[in-house]
Structures are given as C-alpha cells and as structure tokens.
Design a protein around this motif. Structure first.
Motif, PDB file in Angstrom:
ATOM      1  N   MET A  60       0.842  -1.204   0.000  1.00  0.00           N
ATOM      2  CA  MET A  60       0.000   0.000   0.000  1.00  0.00           C
ATOM      3  C   MET A  60       0.876   1.253   0.000  1.00  0.00           C
ATOM      4  O   MET A  60       0.616   2.200  -0.734  1.00  0.00           O
ATOM      5  CB  MET A  60      -0.901  -0.032   1.227  1.00  0.00           C
ATOM      6  N   ALA A  61       1.924   1.236   0.824  1.00  0.00           N
ATOM      7  CA  ALA A  61       2.833   2.386   0.887  1.00  0.00           C
ATOM      8  C   ALA A  61       3.483   2.620  -0.471  1.00  0.00           C
ATOM      9  O   ALA A  61       3.659   3.764  -0.892  1.00  0.00           O
ATOM     10  CB  ALA A  61       3.896   2.159   1.962  1.00  0.00           C
ATOM     11  N   ALA A  62       3.802   1.517  -1.168  1.00  0.00           N
ATOM     12  CA  ALA A  62       4.505   1.628  -2.443  1.00  0.00           C
ATOM     13  C   ALA A  62       3.628   2.185  -3.561  1.00  0.00           C
ATOM     14  O   ALA A  62       4.127   2.486  -4.638  1.00  0.00           O
ATOM     15  CB  ALA A  62       5.074   0.270  -2.850  1.00  0.00           C
ATOM     16  N   GLN A  63       2.334   2.311  -3.314  1.00  0.00           N
ATOM     17  CA  GLN A  63       1.487   2.886  -4.368  1.00  0.00           C
ATOM     18  C   GLN A  63       0.823   4.197  -3.952  1.00  0.00           C
ATOM     19  O   GLN A  63      -0.168   4.605  -4.523  1.00  0.00           O
ATOM     20  CB  GLN A  63       0.452   1.861  -4.832  1.00  0.00           C
ATOM     21  N   GLN A  64       1.378   4.836  -2.928  1.00  0.00           N
ATOM     22  CA  GLN A  64       0.861   6.149  -2.548  1.00  0.00           C
ATOM     23  C   GLN A  64       1.369   7.199  -3.536  1.00  0.00           C
ATOM     24  O   GLN A  64       2.440   7.056  -4.117  1.00  0.00           O
ATOM     25  CB  GLN A  64       1.332   6.530  -1.139  1.00  0.00           C
ATOM     26  N   ASN A  65       0.615   8.278  -3.649  1.00  0.00           N
ATOM     27  CA  ASN A  65       1.025   9.350  -4.549  1.00  0.00           C
ATOM     28  C   ASN A  65       1.982  10.297  -3.812  1.00  0.00           C
ATOM     29  O   ASN A  65       1.648  11.428  -3.491  1.00  0.00           O
ATOM     30  CB  ASN A  65      -0.211  10.095  -5.046  1.00  0.00           C
ATOM     31  N   VAL A  66       3.186   9.781  -3.540  1.00  0.00           N
ATOM     32  CA  VAL A  66       4.154  10.539  -2.748  1.00  0.00           C
ATOM     33  C   VAL A  66       4.589  11.809  -3.476  1.00  0.00           C
ATOM     34  O   VAL A  66       4.758  12.865  -2.869  1.00  0.00           O
ATOM     35  CB  VAL A  66       5.389   9.664  -2.427  1.00  0.00           C
TER      36      VAL A  66
END
Lengths: 227, 133
Positions: free
Chosen positions: B78-84
């Motif tokens: 989930m973290a790896a697909q956040q719009n950082v």
C-alpha cells in the motif's frame, strides 16, 4: 530475453508483487538488525522503503499510483489495494479480546469526533494564514487535512477550484505518510502501548492507511484496535 | 479445512462492507462508513462463538492466521502505491496543514486515552493476537 522476463512479471502481476514485497521486507529486517540494532522496527523501515519506491515510481511514470504505475509492478496495486488491505485488516481481529474493545469503545467514539474536528480546524487555520478566505476553499483544505479521501469529495460538493482540491489531497497525503513514518518514534511519548490507546489513536488520526502503517510499524498486536 | 477460515473471513468482510455502504447511504455520503469495523466485529463475535462450540479446528484457524500475518506486507505494498510525488508537490501549505494536523492528533492521544481510564496497563498476555511475523 529481457522481454520474455518482463512478460512473465507482467502476466503474473500479483505474484511479482508478493516476491517484491518479500524481498523488500527481508532487506528491511537486515537494515533494522544490522544498522539500528533492532531499535527501528523492520516493518517501519519496510514502509518507508515502500514510500521511497512510490516516489521513484511516481517520478518515473508521472502517474498517481507510485510504483504500481510501472507495468511490471502493477500487481503492487492489487496487493496493496483496498480489497486485500481490508481483508487483512479484518483478519487481524482474529484473536482479539471482545472485552478490550468494549472497554475502549467510548474513548474511540470521542476520539473520532475530536480527531475530525481538530484536523479540520488546523487545516482551516493554515489555509487562512496562506490567504484563502472563501468558505469553499477553507472547507476543502480543512477536510483534506482530515483525510485525503474526504478532501476531494468535499471540494467537489462545495465547488472549490481544482487547485484547492489538489492542495487538500496533498495535505491529506502528507498526513497519512507522516503518520506511517512517525508513529513508531512518538509511540512511547504518547503512551501508545495498549489497546485503549490504540483505539483512541485510530479514532483521532482518521487516516486508514496512516493508522494501518503506523500501528504495524509500532506493535502489530495493536493493529486490530486502531481500526 | 483452511478454506473454511478464509471463507469465514471473506463473508465477514462482505457483510461488513455491505452494511457500511448502507450506513453511508443513510447518512447521505456516497462512501463506505465503518464497513471494515463492522466486519472485524462480526469476525470477533463469530470466532468467539465457534471456539466455544469447538467448531473451529486448527486448520480453519490457519486460514485466518495467514491473512492476519500477511497484513504488514500488504501495508508495505500500500505504501509503495501512494502518490508521494503529489504530496511533496503540494508545497508549503499542504505540508504545514498535514504536519500540524498530525502533530495535534498525536498530542491528543494521551489526553483522550485518560478519559474513563480505570486500569491503564493491560497485561501483555491479555492481548492474544500472535505477533505477525
């Protein structure tokens, strides 16, 4: 050769995601043990690594879904998407003591209301200090500071400009990311070490992904109480 | 069988999400309200009941245990697909709004935990959830 390999990775997206996340976690636990002597929990490092990957994914593709926008990593989108996330969160309730939930119930409800109100207020104050004065913009940015899902919904409902809506999403995302990263470090200062505190924390933060990541990185035993 | 545990979990989630949607409709937002929470509550109640009747065998529990321990990897995905990128592009307003909202929320945790607090320290062994590995 390379095309064949990427073909295999693309076709088996979810399996690729399992492999990638497994490797990421393996490296994270090595970093945790070797570099921080276990002081920073491996899952906290894994989440931070995930966010870093998301950043590079976003830079690389210009998309909105971080690493998942790169075609060979599209399975990350499924693995970390709402469906499996919710299934796994609900599964953490397996083994929870009903009495603990009951005891902390009232605190949780109060926390939810206080959390929404205080974040909204903070968002509005910051927006005011940046020179926004119209009600629509203030409401949208305040809602975004609560959670990034509510921000755009509110913005669309009250007719805020797309610039303001983007800001509200960004504010909510910053909050979710900060919660994920900072929770394990502040946990001991705010007494986040028991189910009751976890329930209150979950209610206050108001960000599912932030809370999910933050508690996972702090103490997996507390995860079910935070939702 | 392992699938019994997984199916139990899935059914709890589906019912929870459905009720969450209904609840959302009732309060007039087109979103799921508390679906996951309802699902968790259902699972807690059902597992409690089935265990007392000894209808939940070791293998069925493994189906639940697996998904419970896959939780952290799912969060990493989930973290790896956040719009950082978007979050960082939002500039100082977004940064400050997010930062202050987080700080205020953190600061309120100990205050609200104290309300109606009769026994602060839950013994470790009361939390029976096994450590996710």
């Amino acid at each position: 050769m390379v095309e064949m390999l990427t073909g295999v990775l693309e076709k088996n997206g979810l399996v690729t995601a399992f492999a990638l996340v497994g490797i990421t976690m393996y490296l994270s636990y090595i970093i945790s043990n070797k570099l921080t002597k276990g002081r920073i929990h491996g899952s906290a490092i894994a989440i931070i690594l995930g966010l870093v990957l998301a950043y590079f994914g976003g830079i690389h593709t210009g998309g909105e879904k971080g690493l998942a926008d790169i075609s060979i990593f599209a399975g990350i989108g499924l693995m970390g998407g709402g469906m499996l996330r919710d299934l796994a969160i609900i599964a953490t309730a397996f083994g929870v003591r009903l009495e603990e939930v009951k005891k902390a119930g009232l605190n949780g409800i109060i926390a939810l209301f206080v959390g929404v109100f205080s974040s909204f207020l903070v968002g509005v104050i910051v927006a005011l200090s940046f020179g926004y004065t119209d009600a629509a913009s203030l409401t949208t940015i305040g809602a975004g500071a609560t959670t990034y899902i509510v921000g755009p919904v509110t913005g669309a409902a009250v007719g805020a400009s797309s610039e303001v809506i983007a800001l509200s999403i960004a504010a909510g995302l910053i909050k979710a990311i900060l919660i994920m990263v900072a929770t394990p470090f502040v946990a001991k200062y705010i007494g986040l070490n028991n189910p009751r505190a976890a329930v209150v924390y979950g209610g206050l933060m108001g960000s599912t992904s932030g809370v999910a990541g933050g508690l996972a990185a702090t103490d997996p035993k507390l995860v079910p109480y935070g939702q | 069988m392992v699938i019994y545990g997984v199916a139990l979990l899935s059914i709890c989630m589906l019912i929870g999400v459905f009720l969450g949607d209904l609840l959302g409709g009732l309060v007039g937002v087109s979103a799921n309200v508390g679906g996951v929470g309802i699902g968790m509550l259902l699972l807690v109640l059902l597992v409690d009941k089935l265990r007392k009747k000894k209808r939940l065998n070791e293998q069925s529990q493994e189906g639940l245990q697996f998904w419970s321990s896959i939780y952290i990897p799912v969060v990493v995905a989930m973290a790896a697909q956040q719009n950082v990128v978007a979050a960082l592009d939002g500039g100082p307003l977004a940064l400050l709004a997010g930062l202050f909202a987080t700080i205020v929320s953190f600061a309120l945790v100990p205050l609200l935990t104290k309300i109606g607090n009769d026994n602060t320290n839950f013994p470790e062994d009361e939390i029976q959830l096994k450590e996710a590995k």
